[in-house]
Write a protein that holds these residues in place. Sequence first.
Motif, PDB file in Angstrom:
ATOM      1  N   PHE A 320      -1.052  69.943  72.962  1.00 38.78           N
ATOM      2  CA  PHE A 320      -0.513  68.747  72.316  1.00 38.78           C
ATOM      3  C   PHE A 320       0.629  69.087  71.355  1.00 38.78           C
ATOM      4  O   PHE A 320       1.568  68.298  71.208  1.00 38.78           O
ATOM      5  CB  PHE A 320      -1.630  67.992  71.592  1.00 38.78           C
ATOM      6  N   ARG A 321       0.581  70.242  70.701  1.00 35.95           N
ATOM      7  CA  ARG A 321       1.692  70.633  69.816  1.00 35.95           C
ATOM      8  C   ARG A 321       2.953  70.926  70.619  1.00 35.95           C
ATOM      9  O   ARG A 321       4.068  70.635  70.173  1.00 35.95           O
ATOM     10  CB  ARG A 321       1.314  71.857  68.984  1.00 35.95           C
ATOM     11  N   THR A 322       2.792  71.515  71.807  1.00 36.55           N
ATOM     12  CA  THR A 322       3.947  71.779  72.659  1.00 36.55           C
ATOM     13  C   THR A 322       4.668  70.483  73.010  1.00 36.55           C
ATOM     14  O   THR A 322       5.892  70.448  73.103  1.00 36.55           O
ATOM     15  CB  THR A 322       3.489  72.493  73.956  1.00 36.55           C
ATOM     16  N   CYS A 323       3.900  69.401  73.164  1.00 36.86           N
ATOM     17  CA  CYS A 323       4.475  68.099  73.499  1.00 36.86           C
ATOM     18  C   CYS A 323       4.715  67.238  72.264  1.00 36.86           C
ATOM     19  O   CYS A 323       5.087  66.060  72.393  1.00 36.86           O
ATOM     20  CB  CYS A 323       3.537  67.356  74.455  1.00 36.86           C
ATOM     21  N   GLU A 326       0.404  66.070  68.679  1.00 38.50           N
ATOM     22  CA  GLU A 326      -0.819  66.434  67.953  1.00 38.50           C
ATOM     23  C   GLU A 326      -1.274  65.341  66.992  1.00 38.50           C
ATOM     24  O   GLU A 326      -2.482  65.174  66.752  1.00 38.50           O
ATOM     25  CB  GLU A 326      -0.628  67.754  67.194  1.00 38.50           C
ATOM     26  N   ALA A 327      -0.340  64.583  66.443  1.00 36.23           N
ATOM     27  CA  ALA A 327      -0.723  63.514  65.511  1.00 36.23           C
ATOM     28  C   ALA A 327      -1.579  62.463  66.216  1.00 36.23           C
ATOM     29  O   ALA A 327      -2.593  62.001  65.673  1.00 36.23           O
ATOM     30  CB  ALA A 327       0.524  62.873  64.907  1.00 36.23           C
ATOM     31  N   ALA A 328      -1.186  62.092  67.432  1.00 33.60           N
ATOM     32  CA  ALA A 328      -1.957  61.105  68.188  1.00 33.60           C
ATOM     33  C   ALA A 328      -3.339  61.645  68.543  1.00 33.60           C
ATOM     34  O   ALA A 328      -4.339  60.911  68.495  1.00 33.60           O
ATOM     35  CB  ALA A 328      -1.201  60.710  69.456  1.00 33.60           C
ATOM     36  N   LEU A 357     -10.790  70.448  65.142  1.00 29.51           N
ATOM     37  CA  LEU A 357      -9.348  70.269  65.348  1.00 29.51           C
ATOM     38  C   LEU A 357      -8.617  70.187  64.009  1.00 29.51           C
ATOM     39  O   LEU A 357      -7.558  70.816  63.828  1.00 29.51           O
ATOM     40  CB  LEU A 357      -9.082  69.003  66.162  1.00 29.51           C
ATOM     41  N   MET A 358      -9.148  69.432  63.074  1.00 26.35           N
ATOM     42  CA  MET A 358      -8.516  69.316  61.760  1.00 26.35           C
ATOM     43  C   MET A 358      -8.484  70.650  61.039  1.00 26.35           C
ATOM     44  O   MET A 358      -7.462  71.030  60.433  1.00 26.35           O
ATOM     45  CB  MET A 358      -9.251  68.271  60.921  1.00 26.35           C
ATOM     46  N   ASP A 359      -9.597  71.385  61.074  1.00 30.77           N
ATOM     47  CA  ASP A 359      -9.640  72.703  60.432  1.00 30.77           C
ATOM     48  C   ASP A 359      -8.580  73.624  61.023  1.00 30.77           C
ATOM     49  O   ASP A 359      -7.830  74.298  60.298  1.00 30.77           O
ATOM     50  CB  ASP A 359     -11.029  73.336  60.599  1.00 30.77           C
ATOM     51  N   GLN A 360      -8.523  73.682  62.351  1.00 27.50           N
ATOM     52  CA  GLN A 360      -7.561  74.571  63.006  1.00 27.50           C
ATOM     53  C   GLN A 360      -6.128  74.114  62.744  1.00 27.50           C
ATOM     54  O   GLN A 360      -5.243  74.954  62.515  1.00 27.50           O
ATOM     55  CB  GLN A 360      -7.840  74.628  64.509  1.00 27.50           C
ATOM     56  N   TYR A 361      -5.902  72.806  62.761  1.00 33.64           N
ATOM     57  CA  TYR A 361      -4.539  72.314  62.563  1.00 33.64           C
ATOM     58  C   TYR A 361      -4.045  72.606  61.147  1.00 33.64           C
ATOM     59  O   TYR A 361      -2.885  73.009  60.956  1.00 33.64           O
ATOM     60  CB  TYR A 361      -4.478  70.809  62.847  1.00 33.64           C
ATOM     61  N   ALA A 546       8.701  72.151  64.873  1.00 31.72           N
ATOM     62  CA  ALA A 546       9.824  72.003  65.800  1.00 31.72           C
ATOM     63  C   ALA A 546      10.469  73.336  66.147  1.00 31.72           C
ATOM     64  O   ALA A 546      11.027  73.500  67.217  1.00 31.72           O
ATOM     65  CB  ALA A 546      10.871  71.065  65.195  1.00 31.72           C
ATOM     66  N   ASN A 547      10.399  74.303  65.240  1.00 33.33           N
ATOM     67  CA  ASN A 547      11.041  75.584  65.482  1.00 33.33           C
ATOM     68  C   ASN A 547      10.103  76.614  66.076  1.00 33.33           C
ATOM     69  O   ASN A 547      10.458  77.775  66.234  1.00 33.33           O
ATOM     70  CB  ASN A 547      11.625  76.126  64.168  1.00 33.33           C
TER      71      ASN A 547
END
Length: 602
Positions: A320-323, A326-328, A357-361, A546-547
């Motif tokens: 999801f981060r690649t796309c 992740e927020a959704a 997911l929240m912990d990892q993010y 983004a980077n």
Amino acid sequence: MTQALTLDREHIIYDQIRSSGSEFLSQRTDSHIVMKGYLQKKSEKTKRWKQYHFVLSATEEHLYFFENVRRSKPKGLIDLNYSSVYPVHDSYFGRPNCFQVVVRALDHLSFHYLCAENSDQYQEWMRVLKSYCINTKPKKGNLNNSLKELYNLTITLLDARRISLKHCPHPYCLVSLNDIKMSRTACSEAPDPVWEEEFILDDISTDINTFTVTVFNKKRNTDVEIGYVKINLNDLAQGDTHNDWYTLIPSTTLNLRSADNDLGSIRIKCRFLHEVIMPVKEYSSLKELILAKDFQTVLALAQVCGNDRVPLAKSLLNIFRTCHQEAALLKTLNDKEIEKEETVGTLFRATSLATTLMDQYMRLTASEFLQCAIKPSVYKIMDSKQSCELNPTLMECLAETDTNFNAFIQTLEEVIDIIFRSVDFCPRVLRYICYNLQHSVSGKWPDNENVRTRVVSGFIFLRLLCPALVNPKSFNLISENPTDVAARNMKLVAKVLQSVANLTPVKESYMEKVNPFIMKNKQKMVEFLDELSNVPSLSGVEPDDANVLPPDSVRDLGSIHYICAGHLPELQDMASKQPYLKKLVAVVEMLNIHKKHYKGLM
């Protein structure tokens, strides 16, 4: 014979570089430099970590390191032609994002321990180094380069019995793959120590054929090796979980009489998994289902994942981060948790896919936030020798109570002030997620005036800031362990901070003097968390990552397929009642058939 010359070769190359002066870097164009950036390196002599600027040259296949980016002469080099790269489990140094480059020359091993600032940098360095190191370099002439093999080993060190009180009163375990040290347990007490620590070693290289669990006795100066157990990976049935007792073999460094040879036994649970990752095109249907806007596939996996919750969360976040979605993902999972919860008091208290997911993010993206909000306070507490202890049972002299209390209040004032001024350093996506948390709980419990504050503080303080303060090394805020006094002070500060964030006083009688501080800062805490959560939209906001170069998504898709296949009977049962899951079941069954075909080609 060639490998035997590697030490002399390194010294010759290094001498030539040192004598070349400032021309060294000017002779190298950007096309020769594959990757560069700062990493911390552990000194072989002092055992301390120091930051260097690293440059990976594709021409010589050397990894150079410099005192800083302005230096033209390197401090040293690592010849990747004779090197292997391996991860290091967080438990080994008590900090994340570490890896090791091992140089082999004759029977000599030279270990270079390196540490990246965050998980994204760690993954990128590992990805690039694997292309140059001998144990992970892609094989030439391989007809199946589109296939990837994945070896995973999960080791749980449970407990031991009859450990010798004479030789090992304070036992801990160290795990090695072949002769490469990977992880370690905490110290326990003989004769029947209990550890119950799990080590998930993902993506181990194909040169690993054994793992060893070595028991050490913890001593003030030098720990003593007592005994070991060596297990051959070929003896483990692939994919099965083994749970057995193993008799410790005495280490050769021990001078034992025959009567002392029984050092006890250790219980180890382990699972070795060899998976094949198919070409990315095979996973296109699965990826489409995962990224579907209705999130039905993700929500179904959340119900069945069980012990696979952590690897599932890791792979989902990567995809999801690649796309930049992740927020959704996080908003949807959080909303589902809020929807099914009946009482405020238990909201997000249980471990679930949403909390994982929240912990990892937060760990992945909030590094700068922690650097600004917590790190200055950690260093100041570590530099101070003044105790903040208020518990009379832990104080050497009760006459120091007032002095300790005054120091404690001053420390609390400084710590909370820095946190309150750090809002702008919190990642925008995380702030947007906090906004949605507040919006959702306010809609469900409109009469509870504290719930919008506590739902955010439960993540920002309970799961991020306070854990970073209690164990700053595990968040890469410091590289060395704090003194006992500093560690206790940080624990006390974190305890009060959590009470402020919960909007409740402390309960311990010896801490009651701190309650006025808590009451004074309750409204400031509400305002801080409201300001932090004041990001109602992400339109026009550049993604926080983004980077960051995208991770190996095909590997994450392969991992999710493996989890789906492991829970296929449960998914089939759910699909009989929820028809929209029938497509997921069909895709998983199809992938299972295709994987059998690809395995036959290997």
